[in-house]
Write a protein that holds these residues in place. Structure first.
Motif, PDB file in Angstrom:
ATOM      1  N   PHE A  11       0.815  -1.219   0.000  1.00 12.12           N
ATOM      2  CA  PHE A  11       0.000   0.000   0.000  1.00 12.12           C
ATOM      3  C   PHE A  11       0.847   1.267   0.000  1.00 12.12           C
ATOM      4  CE2 PHE A  11      -3.383  -2.892   1.116  1.00 12.12           C
ATOM      5  CZ  PHE A  11      -4.466  -2.319   0.478  1.00 12.12           C
ATOM      6  N   VAL A  12       1.927   1.253   0.765  1.00 10.95           N
ATOM      7  CA  VAL A  12       2.710   2.483   0.943  1.00 10.95           C
ATOM      8  C   VAL A  12       3.939   2.491   0.033  1.00 10.95           C
ATOM      9  CG1 VAL A  12       4.017   3.813   2.638  1.00 10.95           C
ATOM     10  CG2 VAL A  12       1.892   2.726   3.307  1.00 10.95           C
ATOM     11  N   HIS A  15       4.242   4.519  -3.551  1.00  7.19           N
ATOM     12  CA  HIS A  15       4.391   5.967  -3.387  1.00  7.19           C
ATOM     13  C   HIS A  15       5.754   6.323  -2.822  1.00  7.19           C
ATOM     14  CE1 HIS A  15       4.178   9.667  -0.940  1.00  7.19           C
ATOM     15  NE2 HIS A  15       3.710  10.148  -2.068  1.00  7.19           N
ATOM     16  N   LEU A  18       8.202   6.493  -5.562  1.00  6.89           N
ATOM     17  CA  LEU A  18       8.002   7.732  -6.324  1.00  6.89           C
ATOM     18  C   LEU A  18       8.552   8.923  -5.543  1.00  6.89           C
ATOM     19  CD1 LEU A  18       4.335   7.145  -7.528  1.00  6.89           C
ATOM     20  CD2 LEU A  18       6.318   7.416  -9.026  1.00  6.89           C
ATOM     21  N   PHE A  19       8.259   8.949  -4.244  1.00 14.75           N
ATOM     22  CA  PHE A  19       8.704  10.067  -3.416  1.00 14.75           C
ATOM     23  C   PHE A  19      10.225  10.159  -3.402  1.00 14.75           C
ATOM     24  CE2 PHE A  19       9.904  12.177   0.493  1.00 14.75           C
ATOM     25  CZ  PHE A  19       9.006  13.221   0.574  1.00 14.75           C
ATOM     26  N   PHE A  22      11.374  11.381  -7.056  1.00 14.37           N
ATOM     27  CA  PHE A  22      10.962  12.683  -7.590  1.00 14.37           C
ATOM     28  C   PHE A  22      10.931  13.806  -6.572  1.00 14.37           C
ATOM     29  CE2 PHE A  22       9.049   9.607 -10.578  1.00 14.37           C
ATOM     30  CZ  PHE A  22       9.766   9.980 -11.698  1.00 14.37           C
ATOM     31  N   ILE A  23      10.976  13.477  -5.281  1.00 12.73           N
ATOM     32  CA  ILE A  23      11.002  14.560  -4.296  1.00 12.73           C
ATOM     33  C   ILE A  23      12.271  14.495  -3.448  1.00 12.73           C
ATOM     34  CG2 ILE A  23       9.864  15.578  -2.290  1.00 12.73           C
ATOM     35  CD1 ILE A  23       7.225  14.968  -3.513  1.00 12.73           C
ATOM     36  N   TYR A 214      -5.929  20.042   8.044  1.00 12.20           N
ATOM     37  CA  TYR A 214      -5.273  19.949   6.735  1.00 12.20           C
ATOM     38  C   TYR A 214      -5.253  21.304   6.037  1.00 12.20           C
ATOM     39  CZ  TYR A 214      -4.798  19.140   1.750  1.00 12.20           C
ATOM     40  OH  TYR A 214      -4.398  19.224   0.444  1.00 12.20           O
TER      41      TYR A 214
ATOM     42  N   LEU B   9      -8.736   2.495 -20.177  1.00 12.65           N
ATOM     43  CA  LEU B   9      -7.776   3.543 -19.814  1.00 12.65           C
ATOM     44  C   LEU B   9      -6.352   2.987 -19.804  1.00 12.65           C
ATOM     45  CD1 LEU B   9      -9.062   5.781 -16.869  1.00 12.65           C
ATOM     46  CD2 LEU B   9      -8.125   6.497 -19.051  1.00 12.65           C
TER      47      LEU B   9
ATOM     48  N   PHE C  86      -6.066  10.031 -12.825  1.00 12.63           N
ATOM     49  CA  PHE C  86      -6.409   8.621 -12.610  1.00 12.63           C
ATOM     50  C   PHE C  86      -5.354   7.946 -11.721  1.00 12.63           C
ATOM     51  CE2 PHE C  86      -5.755   4.230 -14.109  1.00 12.63           C
ATOM     52  CZ  PHE C  86      -6.950   3.678 -13.681  1.00 12.63           C
ATOM     53  N   LEU C  87      -4.097   8.152 -12.049  1.00 12.26           N
ATOM     54  CA  LEU C  87      -3.029   7.535 -11.259  1.00 12.26           C
ATOM     55  C   LEU C  87      -2.962   8.120  -9.848  1.00 12.26           C
ATOM     56  CD1 LEU C  87      -0.225   7.213 -13.955  1.00 12.26           C
ATOM     57  CD2 LEU C  87      -1.646   5.412 -13.009  1.00 12.26           C
ATOM     58  N   VAL C  91      -2.963   6.024  -6.372  1.00 16.10           N
ATOM     59  CA  VAL C  91      -1.854   6.135  -5.427  1.00 16.10           C
ATOM     60  C   VAL C  91      -2.306   6.697  -4.087  1.00 16.10           C
ATOM     61  CG1 VAL C  91       0.319   7.334  -4.958  1.00 16.10           C
ATOM     62  CG2 VAL C  91      -0.073   6.300  -7.193  1.00 16.10           C
ATOM     63  N   MET C  94      -4.624   4.343  -1.902  1.00 22.38           N
ATOM     64  CA  MET C  94      -3.873   3.241  -1.301  1.00 22.38           C
ATOM     65  C   MET C  94      -2.939   3.756  -0.204  1.00 22.38           C
ATOM     66  SD  MET C  94      -2.875   0.975  -4.621  1.00 22.38           S
ATOM     67  CE  MET C  94      -1.660   0.066  -3.716  1.00 22.38           C
ATOM     68  N   THR C  95      -2.182   4.793  -0.534  1.00 26.87           N
ATOM     69  CA  THR C  95      -1.208   5.297   0.421  1.00 26.87           C
ATOM     70  C   THR C  95      -1.906   5.902   1.634  1.00 26.87           C
ATOM     71  OG1 THR C  95       0.047   5.852  -1.549  1.00 26.87           O
ATOM     72  CG2 THR C  95       0.946   6.577   0.538  1.00 26.87           C
ATOM     73  N   TYR C  97      -4.766   5.072   2.816  1.00 29.07           N
ATOM     74  CA  TYR C  97      -5.217   3.926   3.620  1.00 29.07           C
ATOM     75  C   TYR C  97      -4.052   3.387   4.449  1.00 29.07           C
ATOM     76  CZ  TYR C  97      -6.706  -0.827   4.727  1.00 29.07           C
ATOM     77  OH  TYR C  97      -6.990  -1.995   5.374  1.00 29.07           O
ATOM     78  N   LEU C 150       2.908  12.403  -8.994  1.00 33.08           N
ATOM     79  CA  LEU C 150       2.312  11.350  -8.167  1.00 33.08           C
ATOM     80  C   LEU C 150       3.007  11.237  -6.825  1.00 33.08           C
ATOM     81  CD1 LEU C 150       1.971   8.503 -10.813  1.00 33.08           C
ATOM     82  CD2 LEU C 150       0.228  10.092 -10.037  1.00 33.08           C
ATOM     83  N   ALA C 151       4.216  11.795  -6.734  1.00 33.47           N
ATOM     84  CA  ALA C 151       4.982  11.679  -5.505  1.00 33.47           C
ATOM     85  C   ALA C 151       4.514  12.663  -4.442  1.00 33.47           C
ATOM     86  CB  ALA C 151       6.466  11.894  -5.798  1.00 33.47           C
ATOM     87  N   GLY C 152       3.660  13.609  -4.810  1.00 30.55           N
ATOM     88  CA  GLY C 152       3.256  14.673  -3.889  1.00 30.55           C
ATOM     89  C   GLY C 152       2.593  14.155  -2.622  1.00 30.55           C
ATOM     90  N   ASN C 155      -2.274  15.559  -1.273  1.00 33.30           N
ATOM     91  CA  ASN C 155      -3.520  14.805  -1.356  1.00 33.30           C
ATOM     92  C   ASN C 155      -3.537  13.627  -0.395  1.00 33.30           C
ATOM     93  OD1 ASN C 155      -4.825  16.376  -3.304  1.00 33.30           O
ATOM     94  ND2 ASN C 155      -3.621  15.428  -4.938  1.00 33.30           N
ATOM     95  N   ILE C 156      -2.377  13.012  -0.192  1.00 34.34           N
ATOM     96  CA  ILE C 156      -2.317  11.877   0.743  1.00 34.34           C
ATOM     97  C   ILE C 156      -2.635  12.364   2.155  1.00 34.34           C
ATOM     98  CG2 ILE C 156      -0.758  10.183   1.799  1.00 34.34           C
ATOM     99  CD1 ILE C 156       0.663  10.053  -0.932  1.00 34.34           C
TER     100      ILE C 156
END
Lengths: 291, 414, 281
Positions: A11-12, A15, A18-19, A22-23, A214, B9, C86-87, C91, C94-95, C97, C150-152, C155-156
């Motif tokens: 689940f984690v 991301h 990606l983090f 890219f970050i 938030y 998609l 969509f992606l 992401v 799931m994250t 959660y 998507l890495a941001g 939103n998470i």
């Protein structure tokens, strides 16, 4: 037991990767650059804490003055704009919850649209509105002031365009959150004779406290990064009283002459630390009070 | 139903990955050519490139307009990939780029083009690309700070005589004090920083002394005081108001903007305007602070000698066929173009009418000019409007430039 | 009591009317400016509506299909924004959660560390970011626009906060019944957080649509650009807006798709969640 330890990775994990790419890597590079001399093109040259010393302690330095003037102006922007960007959309969202209000969708759209318009076009429209000869302030209200060049008007036009363009996002967060509050709660409160003000404080606010935290934290962080509105509306003037820190940072890194990107990075890191401290405090105080 | 939507998609997604992977080869017979020419300028340059490509050259040119070209140049030079073959850069970038080793001499590209030489271009546009005896650039144009005038307003106040000697002096402007209708002004504050830098030249000064920046100088002070007189007399459009739009509204006699805005002024019906030199403190001298668009080659090992020869051929084509560029309002640098009678149809031909006019187009070539210009731009409005103390601010500006130079010169070149 | 309600109704109406009035005037003024000629824009005096309506600004903007193909740009933007959004939804749901409902060691520490790092302003970060994109071969492709965002963390964070407001009872009882994490995520949590996901979708779509600093760096081909970056090509390098009506008109054209999406989406995010007891305070 084994199965459970894999699930968080599923689940984690994606991301996290990606983090990292890219970050984290670019951010670490940015922090590294703050300890260097760098013109964006060459290889950064390590100079230790020198940039920080200049910015924080060399009172005669241009960079010291830019940093503290920019930080002061950024703080002014944050302190005034954040409450407006929280309270106005909250009031709108609550007012829209009123059962008998019609045209909710239209009202929502009207308030949300400005956030969609690009900052350059928005600034152009507002500058025309505040233009003495061509706009509303001069012709309808007979204001003789050149707004962009005099305080406090220069700040006012920056706040106007920021609030105008910025409330839509928080408004829909509040709308979505309030919509999730059980109607039973309101009905039983109404039975008990609670007025709308009481219902707002005793039901609505507590129910949406987590999204509220938030919006506070993220609106504050975003406001610290303010850049486009003062650049387009006042260009930092008059006397650099609306020249925010991000404008100085970007000028150092991407200005006309040779880039001074190491110094710019150091200022950005310091700004990041300020944001970090302020948002951590906000989160801590609000989470504690809401429990 | 919902699942189908997701599957379709994903399908499009995967297909597009494959497509994007295929379309990635740069043609080795194409000259990639970056310019910062946004707006209509880009369309005029597109037209030149298009007609060049129609001549079926060995190396075709692909013109890429970039909104933030200099940041993008830093990015590709840093990563070493995707560096364009040819770019248009501004005059004030040249010394810095050469020092940083970002430019390659243009000499290799033009060695097969005997007509690409100093004599065939406006001299200052050519020499701005010459650093230490090496030619790094070939000029496209000169674009200058100019002063537009509203013919109807000059007539209304019977001051057409201001234009007689082609130089409007500050004293002439001041003579209108108290004579204008309410809401009308003598001059606006467009490109005020450029105007100040022209005054410095008119007063016989400069922005550097032996390579050191000279901002806090008596000449700079005098330049600011001269312009401030106009503002103090109430003849300049009010601070914070859009003087450029006020000129287009027909309420300002003179507008100190750029050669390139003539096209926008022409779009306003009923605005009856002409062009002259930037105002001066003295009738003996006038200066129009200018810059130049220059063709340059960024350092790129992959560029072959054959391609460089192809670049030379393109530059020769531009030298002969850049009348199109005059439409952008710019002063074309190629003498062949400006000596063509057709160039007389363009308003900016005023600046190539005689030697004195050509000489008035002044391009600063000081290595740290960008920092000086930044300091002037940052502080000039507040100085001219009397918001700040002049002496103190000049000190601040001098320090501003020195601090920036100190930081930049610590960086070593690659 | 009914009197009380009607008073609060009028107060609410008055407040909304005032806000809407202030908010809509600049938009109307912008629209009317886009139908004015430059001559009329600069003519002294204020009029809300144009004297001579002209379509010329729009015809010029839409007619330029070589250097500024605005319709093409909008198609590119739609493609980018749809896939990105969509992606993002996959992401962040799931994250979100994972960071709020799953139990693993150092969960909150990890979350707040990531959030904290994301607060550092990324100014010179475009240089390393570009190198990373280059490494993947994504320069001048839409992947450079679709994937990095998507890495941001924003939103998470929002999803996490939203989930914190929803009691654990439902998923705990499902867990007791032997449901795995994926089942709980898919059949219990996803329906519950639908409103906030729609809000996030809207934010991602608009965010991707309005981004202009990054696409300017990663794109070189005019015909591949998204619209907000493309519109910058219409402006003059000296920041002098030459043709005001054209600039405002093109900006207004560019918001039509996002506006349509909002009108479509707003039905959904204000739907109250009536799943069992819904959300309790």
């Amino acid at each position: 037991m084994k199965k459970r330890s894999f699930a968080p990775v599923f689940f984690v994990g994606p991301h996290l990767i990606l983090f990292l790419i890219f970050i984290l890597i670019p951010t670490v590079y940015g922090i590294y650059a703050s300890f260097t001399h760098w013109n964006l093109m060459n290889n950064p040259e390590w100079i230790g804490l020198s940039n920080y010393k200049t910015i924080l302690f060399d009172e005669t330095s241009t960079f010291y003055n830019q940093f503290f003037n920019g930080l002061k102006n950024t703080l002014i922007f944050v302190v005034i704009s954040v409450p407006l960007l929280i309270v106005i959309p909250l009031l709108v969202a609550v007012a829209l919850e009123h059962k008998q209000i019609k045209l909710k969708g239209t009202i929502q759209a009207i308030i949300y649209i400005p956030g969609l318009i690009s900052i350059s076009a928005a600034a152009l429209i507002w500058l025309l509105i505040f233009n003495k000869q061509l706009g509303i302030t001069g012709n309808v209200f007979h204001s003789q002031v050149a707004w962009a060049a005099n305080q406090p008007y220069a700040w006012i036009i920056i706040f106007v365009i920021s609030v105008w363009g910025g409330v839509g996002g928080n408004m829909i967060i509040y709308r979505a959150s309030i919509a999730g509050v059980s109607k039973d709660l309101y009905e039983s409160a109404e039975m008990d004779g609670a007025g709308s003000v009481k219902r707002f404080f005793s039901i609505t606010l507590p129910s949406i406290r987590f999204p509220l935290i938030y919006t506070f934290v993220m609106t504050t962080a975003a406001s610290f990064n303010v850049f486009g509105q003062p650049l387009m509306m006042t260009d930092g003037g008059p006397r650099q009283t609306t020249h925010v820190l991000m404008m100085y940072i970007r000028q150092l890194a991407f200005g006309h002459g040779e880039s001074i990107a190491g110094m710019a990075s150091a200022m950005a890191v310091l700004l990041g630390l300020v944001i970090l401290v302020v948002s951590a405090l906000q989160y801590y105080v609000m989470s504690r009070n809401s429990n | 139903m919902k699942k189908n939507w997701i599957v379709s998609l994903l399908t499009v997604f995967i297909v597009s990955i494959m497509l994007s992977a295929c379309s990635n080869g740069e043609d080795k017979n194409t000259i990639t050519f970056w310019t910062p020419l946004t707006g209509d300028d880009g369309a005029y340059m597109d037209q030149i490139v298009k007609s060049y490509n129609e001549t079926n050259p060995e190396f075709k040119v692909k013109h890429v307009v970039t909104a933030d070209m200099y940041t993008k140049i830093s990015t590709v030079l840093n990563s070493g990939k995707g560096i364009p073959d040819l770019a248009i850069i501004h005059a004030d970038r040249v010394p810095g780029y050469v020092k940083q080793g970002a430019l390659e001499p243009i000499e290799t590209a033009i060695s097969g083009q005997p007509e690409i030489k100093e004599e065939n271009y406006l001299p200052q546009a050519w020499s701005t690309g010459n650093i230490g005896g090496t030619q790094y650039t070939v000029p496209l144009d000169i674009h200058a700070n100019t002063m537009y005038y509203n013919k109807d307003l000059l007539k209304k106040y019977s001051v057409e005589s201001f234009l007689d000697d082609n130089v409007v002096t500050i004293d002439e402007m001041l003579s209108l004090q108290g004579k204008l209708d309410e809401g009308q002004y003598v001059v606006n504050d467009a490109l005020l920083g450029w105007v100040i830098l022209a005054q410095v030249q008119d007063l016989g000064g400069d922005i550097q002394e032996n390579g050191k920046p000279a901002v806090d100088t008596p000449v700079m002070k005098q330049a600011f005081e001269n312009v401030k007189k106009i503002a103090d007399a109430g003849l300049m459009t009010p601070f914070g108001e859009d003087g450029y739009l006020m000129f287009q509204s027909g309420n300002v006699l003179f507008s100190t903007d750029g050669t390139w805005t003539s096209t926008a002024h022409a779009a306003v019906e009923g605005l009856n305007f002409g062009v002259t030199n930037i105002y001066s403190p003295t009738p003996d001298k006038f200066t129009n602070r200018a810059s130049s668009h220059l063709f340059a080659m960024l350092g790129n090992e992959k560029r072959t000698n054959e391609k460089e020869a192809g670049i030379g051929a393109f530059l020769e084509y531009v030298r002969e066929n850049s009348m199109e560029w005059a439409k952008a309002g710019q002063i074309v640098a190629s003498k062949q173009v400006i000596e063509n009678p057709e160039f007389q149809n363009y308003m900016q031909s005023f600046f190539t009418a005689n030697q004195q006019e050509i000489d008035s187009l002044y391009i600063y070539t000081y290595e740290y000019y960008p920092y000086v210009a930044e300091a002037v731009d940052t502080y000039c409005a507040d100085i001219v409007r009397g918001n700040v103390d002049l002496d103190e601010t000049l000190k601040t500006m001098q320090k501003f430039v020195e601090d920036k130079i100190a930081e930049s010169s610590k960086t070593t070149t690659n | 009591m009914s009197k009380k309600i009607s008073i609060s109704k009028y107060i609410a109406y008055l407040f909304l009317f005032v806000v809407c009035f202030i908010w809509v005037i600049p938009v109307l003024f912008g629209i009317s400016t886009s139908f004015r000629s430059q001559t009329e824009v600069v003519s002294t005096g204020f009029r809300l509506l144009p004297v001579d309506w002209t379509l010329e600004n729009y015809l010029t903007v839409l007619g330029n299909t070589s250097t500024a193909p605005i319709l093409r740009w909008m198609v590119n933007s739609i493609y980018i924004a749809v896939f990105h959004t969509f992606l993002v939804i996959v992401v962040i749901s799931m994250t979100g959660y994972g960071y709020s409902r799953m139990k693993f060691k150092g969960r909150d520490t990890l979350f707040f560390t990531l959030l904290g790092i994301s607060f550092f302003p990324g100014v010179v970060n475009i240089i390393p970011s570009y190198k990373i994109i280059d490494l993947f071969g994504w320069v001048n492709t839409s992947w450079a626009m679709i994937i990095p965002g998507l890495a941001g963390m924003g939103n998470i964070f929002l999803v996490r906060q939203f989930l914190k407001g929803i009691p654990n009872e439902l998923d705990e009882s499902a867990r007791v019944d032997g449901a795995g994490d994926f089942r709980i995520y898919y059949s219990i949590i996803l329906p519950l957080i639908k409103p906030v996901l729609i809000v996030c979708a809207l934010f991602s779509f608009v965010g991707s649509w309005n981004d202009f600093l990054w696409p300017v760096i990663v794109y070189t081909d005019v015909e591949k650009m998204p619209v907000t970056a493309g519109l910058l090509l219409l402006q003059d390098i000296y920041g002098n807006y030459r043709m005001i009506g054209q600039l405002v008109g093109s900006a207004l054209l560019a918001i039509i798709p996002t506006l349509l999406l909002f009108v479509f989406a707003q039905k959904y995010f204000i739907q109250s969640i009536n799943l069992n007891s819904g959300i309790k305070g």
